[in-house]
Design a protein around this motif. Sequence first.
Motif, short mmCIF file in Angstrom:
data_model
loop_
_atom_site.label_atom_id
_atom_site.label_comp_id
_atom_site.label_asym_id
_atom_site.label_seq_id
_atom_site.Cartn_x
_atom_site.Cartn_y
_atom_site.Cartn_z
N PHE A 145 0.85 -1.18 0.00
CA PHE A 145 0.00 0.00 0.00
C PHE A 145 0.89 1.23 0.00
O PHE A 145 1.85 1.32 0.78
CB PHE A 145 -0.91 0.03 1.24
N SER A 147 -8.49 4.63 -5.53
CA SER A 147 -7.27 3.83 -5.50
C SER A 147 -7.27 2.86 -6.67
O SER A 147 -8.32 2.56 -7.24
CB SER A 147 -7.14 3.06 -4.18
N ALA A 178 -5.84 -0.93 -7.66
CA ALA A 178 -5.25 -2.19 -7.21
C ALA A 178 -4.72 -2.94 -8.42
O ALA A 178 -5.49 -3.26 -9.34
CB ALA A 178 -6.27 -3.03 -6.46
N GLU A 198 0.58 -7.80 -5.03
CA GLU A 198 -0.61 -6.95 -5.13
C GLU A 198 -0.24 -5.56 -4.65
O GLU A 198 0.32 -5.41 -3.57
CB GLU A 198 -1.75 -7.53 -4.29
N TRP A 243 -1.55 -1.53 -4.07
CA TRP A 243 -2.64 -0.56 -3.97
C TRP A 243 -2.03 0.85 -4.00
O TRP A 243 -1.31 1.24 -3.07
CB TRP A 243 -3.42 -0.74 -2.68
N ALA A 275 -8.05 -5.67 3.17
CA ALA A 275 -7.39 -6.13 1.94
C ALA A 275 -6.22 -7.03 2.26
O ALA A 275 -6.00 -8.04 1.57
CB ALA A 275 -6.94 -4.92 1.12
#
Length: 379
Positions: free
Chosen positions: A276, A322, A324, A337, A339, A368
């Motif tokens: 993130f 956002s 992803a 992954e 974000w 998440a």
Amino acid sequence: MALFPDFLAKAKALTTQGKLMEATRAIQQGLGFRPQTSPRPAQAAVYRETLESPVQTPRVFTPAHADENATDVAFRETVRHTPETEAPTRPSRGPSSFDLHVFEQGQTRYAYRLFVPARVDDSPIPLVVMLHGCKQDSADFANGTAMNEIAEREKFMVLYPEQPRTANSMGCWNWFDPAHQSRGQGEPAMIAALTRQVASTHGVDPARIYVAGLSAGAAMAALMGQLYPEIYAAVGVHSGLAPGAAHSVASAFSAMSKGPGPRAKTAAIGIPVIIFQGSGDSTVAQSNADAIIQSELAAWSSKGSALAQNEKAIEAAGQRLSTATVWSDGTGKPIVESWAIDAGPHAWAGGHASGSFTDPKGPNASRAMVAFFQRHTKA
């Protein structure tokens, strides 16, 4: 999180005056760096009474900085002394608990908190290790991320190790110090040992142990995944840096503001990771998240693993926009992954406003991360 405009301005002014030693000390102060010359007991001041005197019977413990509501609802805890040699116990059935404990590693005693959800049987359950950022402690981090609420619903434990202020005056994990960047030594060794102890004494499924953190805690979480891949099944990095991004206070300052430099010896985490990063983060630059992503993709490619990329814009009422991006393996399992949060500050996305360094307007990073972790189990 450890750097502030006043330290930065002071360091720049001293540099222009040719006072490089003084500038370095200003940067060290901003990062909360405190070199340790010899082993000594590591007690945070707020825990001094708890850690220095033997606990004979349980008593109520309230963090000095907690507000009244948080104290009544979340932070009223029973203090337990948990030596490293404590005998294994069967997981207890009954209501949930959130207790303060002490862990001994060598000559140092560390405070930590452990959330155990209500359990109806003795089946092994997952464990998530959460590493706080600078100027935070375990109770504050638990409150801000609201991870315990998800843990109660999804039935997993949450371990919150705490960095003593004697190890870093601002409570930062020393991810930038070479003494804490290798397997088997320093803070990584302590966190690994604590993880193993909690797992062995509380009925944790060893195939479902995860580690995550914010800022300095995220940088340390990335290190833990890289150094101890046999323990952790996946990593969560929120506003953090890649393993090896810095090797000193000065290089940490540079990496946080500009990303890893050309002389940085960054390493891939090598296990599944969710990242993130907010574009409005003025403490840790976006280039650090990019460096982690590129390093992980290169590492998986070198293994002959072709990852398919999928990108999705996420927009919800009252939340920041956002994006992803997910790179998945041939089975559809997400391996990397990322974000990217539009205008997101240096704070835990979707966090609870009662905790420090939280962004309630952001997408819910805790949910998440848990969803990502639940897709991964060690073989």
